[in-house]
Design a protein around this motif. Structure first.
Motif, PDB file in Angstrom:
ATOM      1  N   SER A  10       0.826  -1.205   0.000  1.00 49.35           N
ATOM      2  CA  SER A  10       0.000   0.000   0.000  1.00 49.35           C
ATOM      3  C   SER A  10       0.866   1.262   0.000  1.00 49.35           C
ATOM      4  O   SER A  10       0.529   2.262  -0.646  1.00 49.35           O
ATOM      5  N   SER A  11       2.028   1.217   0.704  1.00 51.97           N
ATOM      6  CA  SER A  11       2.914   2.375   0.729  1.00 51.97           C
ATOM      7  C   SER A  11       3.479   2.661  -0.661  1.00 51.97           C
ATOM      8  O   SER A  11       3.673   3.820  -1.042  1.00 51.97           O
ATOM      9  N   ASP A  12       3.731   1.594  -1.438  1.00 50.03           N
ATOM     10  CA  ASP A  12       4.218   1.777  -2.809  1.00 50.03           C
ATOM     11  C   ASP A  12       3.132   2.399  -3.682  1.00 50.03           C
ATOM     12  O   ASP A  12       3.416   3.241  -4.545  1.00 50.03           O
ATOM     13  N   GLN A  13       1.894   1.966  -3.491  1.00 51.72           N
ATOM     14  CA  GLN A  13       0.790   2.508  -4.279  1.00 51.72           C
ATOM     15  C   GLN A  13       0.603   3.998  -4.002  1.00 51.72           C
ATOM     16  O   GLN A  13       0.379   4.791  -4.919  1.00 51.72           O
ATOM     17  N   VAL A  14       0.724   4.383  -2.728  1.00 50.90           N
ATOM     18  CA  VAL A  14       0.600   5.801  -2.369  1.00 50.90           C
ATOM     19  C   VAL A  14       1.728   6.600  -2.995  1.00 50.90           C
ATOM     20  O   VAL A  14       1.518   7.692  -3.550  1.00 50.90           O
ATOM     21  N   ALA A  15       2.962   6.070  -2.937  1.00 54.51           N
ATOM     22  CA  ALA A  15       4.112   6.766  -3.520  1.00 54.51           C
ATOM     23  C   ALA A  15       3.955   6.926  -5.031  1.00 54.51           C
ATOM     24  O   ALA A  15       4.259   7.982  -5.593  1.00 54.51           O
ATOM     25  N   ALA A  16       3.470   5.875  -5.708  1.00 56.00           N
ATOM     26  CA  ALA A  16       3.272   5.941  -7.147  1.00 56.00           C
ATOM     27  C   ALA A  16       2.213   6.979  -7.507  1.00 56.00           C
ATOM     28  O   ALA A  16       2.376   7.757  -8.462  1.00 56.00           O
ATOM     29  N   ALA A  17       1.134   7.001  -6.736  1.00 53.72           N
ATOM     30  CA  ALA A  17       0.068   7.980  -7.004  1.00 53.72           C
ATOM     31  C   ALA A  17       0.580   9.408  -6.812  1.00 53.72           C
ATOM     32  O   ALA A  17       0.236  10.315  -7.582  1.00 53.72           O
ATOM     33  N   GLN A  66       2.442  14.626  -8.913  1.00 51.96           N
ATOM     34  CA  GLN A  66       3.509  15.627  -8.857  1.00 51.96           C
ATOM     35  C   GLN A  66       4.049  15.941 -10.254  1.00 51.96           C
ATOM     36  O   GLN A  66       4.341  17.095 -10.576  1.00 51.96           O
ATOM     37  N   HIS A  67       4.189  14.924 -11.091  1.00 53.20           N
ATOM     38  CA  HIS A  67       4.767  15.111 -12.425  1.00 53.20           C
ATOM     39  C   HIS A  67       3.712  15.155 -13.529  1.00 53.20           C
ATOM     40  O   HIS A  67       4.056  15.131 -14.706  1.00 53.20           O
ATOM     41  N   GLN A  68       2.454  15.221 -13.128  1.00 54.16           N
ATOM     42  CA  GLN A  68       1.363  15.303 -14.096  1.00 54.16           C
ATOM     43  C   GLN A  68       1.456  14.190 -15.147  1.00 54.16           C
ATOM     44  O   GLN A  68       1.453  14.430 -16.354  1.00 54.16           O
ATOM     45  N   ILE A  69       1.576  12.961 -14.652  1.00 57.19           N
ATOM     46  CA  ILE A  69       1.679  11.798 -15.533  1.00 57.19           C
ATOM     47  C   ILE A  69       0.274  11.240 -15.774  1.00 57.19           C
ATOM     48  O   ILE A  69      -0.425  10.872 -14.839  1.00 57.19           O
ATOM     49  N   PHE A  70      -0.096  11.213 -17.047  1.00 57.00           N
ATOM     50  CA  PHE A  70      -1.395  10.654 -17.434  1.00 57.00           C
ATOM     51  C   PHE A  70      -1.168   9.601 -18.504  1.00 57.00           C
ATOM     52  O   PHE A  70      -0.397   9.804 -19.438  1.00 57.00           O
ATOM     53  N   TYR A  71      -1.843   8.478 -18.372  1.00 59.59           N
ATOM     54  CA  TYR A  71      -1.658   7.375 -19.304  1.00 59.59           C
ATOM     55  C   TYR A  71      -2.729   7.450 -20.394  1.00 59.59           C
ATOM     56  O   TYR A  71      -3.922   7.501 -20.108  1.00 59.59           O
ATOM     57  N   GLU A  72      -2.277   7.481 -21.645  1.00 58.17           N
ATOM     58  CA  GLU A  72      -3.181   7.484 -22.798  1.00 58.17           C
ATOM     59  C   GLU A  72      -2.883   6.266 -23.660  1.00 58.17           C
ATOM     60  O   GLU A  72      -1.723   5.879 -23.840  1.00 58.17           O
ATOM     61  N   SER A  73      -3.933   5.677 -24.227  1.00 55.57           N
ATOM     62  CA  SER A  73      -3.771   4.428 -24.978  1.00 55.57           C
ATOM     63  C   SER A  73      -2.912   4.603 -26.226  1.00 55.57           C
ATOM     64  O   SER A  73      -2.267   3.654 -26.684  1.00 55.57           O
ATOM     65  N   ASP A  74      -2.884   5.810 -26.822  1.00 51.84           N
ATOM     66  CA  ASP A  74      -2.116   6.004 -28.044  1.00 51.84           C
ATOM     67  C   ASP A  74      -0.699   6.513 -27.765  1.00 51.84           C
ATOM     68  O   ASP A  74       0.033   6.841 -28.699  1.00 51.84           O
ATOM     69  N   HIS A  75      -0.319   6.598 -26.491  1.00 55.12           N
ATOM     70  CA  HIS A  75       1.017   7.066 -26.143  1.00 55.12           C
ATOM     71  C   HIS A  75       1.973   5.882 -25.964  1.00 55.12           C
ATOM     72  O   HIS A  75       1.546   4.771 -25.641  1.00 55.12           O
ATOM     73  N   VAL A  76       3.253   6.140 -26.191  1.00 50.09           N
ATOM     74  CA  VAL A  76       4.292   5.135 -25.982  1.00 50.09           C
ATOM     75  C   VAL A  76       5.174   5.608 -24.828  1.00 50.09           C
ATOM     76  O   VAL A  76       5.629   6.755 -24.819  1.00 50.09           O
ATOM     77  N   TYR A  77       5.384   4.716 -23.861  1.00 50.89           N
ATOM     78  CA  TYR A  77       6.145   5.088 -22.666  1.00 50.89           C
ATOM     79  C   TYR A  77       7.407   4.242 -22.569  1.00 50.89           C
ATOM     80  O   TYR A  77       7.363   3.012 -22.668  1.00 50.89           O
ATOM     81  N   LEU A  78       8.527   4.903 -22.379  1.00 48.57           N
ATOM     82  CA  LEU A  78       9.786   4.235 -22.067  1.00 48.57           C
ATOM     83  C   LEU A  78      10.186   4.634 -20.655  1.00 48.57           C
ATOM     84  O   LEU A  78      10.061   5.794 -20.269  1.00 48.57           O
ATOM     85  N   LEU A  79      10.687   3.686 -19.893  1.00 51.11           N
ATOM     86  CA  LEU A  79      11.080   3.956 -18.512  1.00 51.11           C
ATOM     87  C   LEU A  79      12.429   3.316 -18.232  1.00 51.11           C
ATOM     88  O   LEU A  79      12.651   2.147 -18.541  1.00 51.11           O
ATOM     89  N   THR A  80      13.335   4.090 -17.664  1.00 49.98           N
ATOM     90  CA  THR A  80      14.603   3.565 -17.153  1.00 49.98           C
ATOM     91  C   THR A  80      14.660   3.827 -15.653  1.00 49.98           C
ATOM     92  O   THR A  80      14.467   4.964 -15.223  1.00 49.98           O
ATOM     93  N   VAL A  81      14.900   2.773 -14.891  1.00 50.50           N
ATOM     94  CA  VAL A  81      15.118   2.905 -13.452  1.00 50.50           C
ATOM     95  C   VAL A  81      16.533   2.404 -13.191  1.00 50.50           C
ATOM     96  O   VAL A  81      16.809   1.219 -13.357  1.00 50.50           O
TER      97      VAL A  81
END
Length: 263
Positions: free
Chosen positions: A198-205, A210-225
């Motif tokens: 639950s703490s991870d879910q709160v942090a992700a939300a 904070q960064h105004q991240i919105f997921y759209e079906s026609d968008h392509v997302y790349l992520l590096t951690v």
């Protein structure tokens, strides 16, 4: 002395929790899982233990400084690299005395968490004690320029191991280009926890807000951690974006991490 039915898994490592980093987390999570099925003892040079319930025992290895004679200790800060390696070799067997005694009395499987000059001395001491070991490969020990001067030691240790465990197929390919493999190689990918706390879910939300991240079906997302250092190749991804964006106008590249390349 009779050997137990199940071997004790022993991890020897200079990189482990509570250190922050991919290798420390990888080894912790892997042996946390192994510890649910076999007895596991982690012998490490790192102070402290991971702040959560463990399935393995943590044993602190004696430091090189504490093993030295008084006259050696007084000039420890002034050692050059050659003298430092001399003392590593001189005291490696004493540092691993408990491990070697355990391995000679009971059934054990010994793993070296990451190769470096300290680990090289451990490998030689284990062989002199009649004990076999396996090595993990992460890439950094194969790409660090300062290790090229001791590449013969590195190859000797890898070739004399029971098995090598790279953390990815890319690392396995790099291993093949650097070392003539004479032992089995098994890739063990880093895993993830499927159950999100639950703490991870709160942090992700919060990050999404904070960064105004919105997921759209026609968008392509790349992520590096990752830790932000040159060999992670994040600069190569950024350079490639110029060619990718015309094909994928709604392309987003997110980078999560910290390090010297943050700016």
């Amino acid at each position: 002395m009779p050997r137990s039915e199940h071997p004790t898994f022993i991890l020897l490592t200079t990189d482990f929790k509570p250190m922050v980093g991919g290798i420390a987390e990888y080894l912790h999570q892997l042996f946390q899982e192994v510890g649910q099925h076999y007895p596991v003892q982690v012998f490490t040079t790192i102070d402290g233990i991971p702040p959560e319930s463990l399935t393995y025992q943590v044993r602190k290895l004696p430091s090189l400084f504490n093993l030295m004679a008084d006259e050696e200790r007084s000039r420890f800060q002034d050692l050059n690299s050659g003298q430092y390696i001399y003392f590593l070799k001189k005291y490696a067997s004493q540092q691993l005395q408990e491990v070697i005694e355990l391995g000679q009395k009971t059934q054990v499987k010994i793993f070296i968490g990451v190769w470096n000059l300290v680990a090289h001395c451990w490998c030689r001491s284990l062989e002199r004690g009649g004990l076999e070991y396996s090595l993990f490969a992460h890439g950094t020990e194969l790409m660090t320029a300062s290790y090229e001067g001791v590449s013969g030691w590195r190859e000797l240790d890898f070739q004399h191991s029971q098995a090598i465990y790279p953390c990815s197929h890319g690392t396995a390919q790099l291993l093949s280009s650097k070392i003539q493999e004479t032992v089995p190689v098994h890739v063990i990918h880093p895993g993830i926890e499927l159950a999100m706390r639950s703490s991870d879910q709160v942090a992700a939300a919060w990050l999404e807000f904070q960064h105004q991240i919105f997921y759209e079906s026609d968008h392509v997302y790349l992520l590096t951690v990752a830790r932000l250092v040159p060999h992670k190749g994040i600069d190569q991804v950024i350079r490639s974006l110029a060619q990718l964006i015309p094909k994928f106008p709604q392309l987003h590249y997110w980078i999560a991490g910290d390090g010297p390349d943050l700016a």
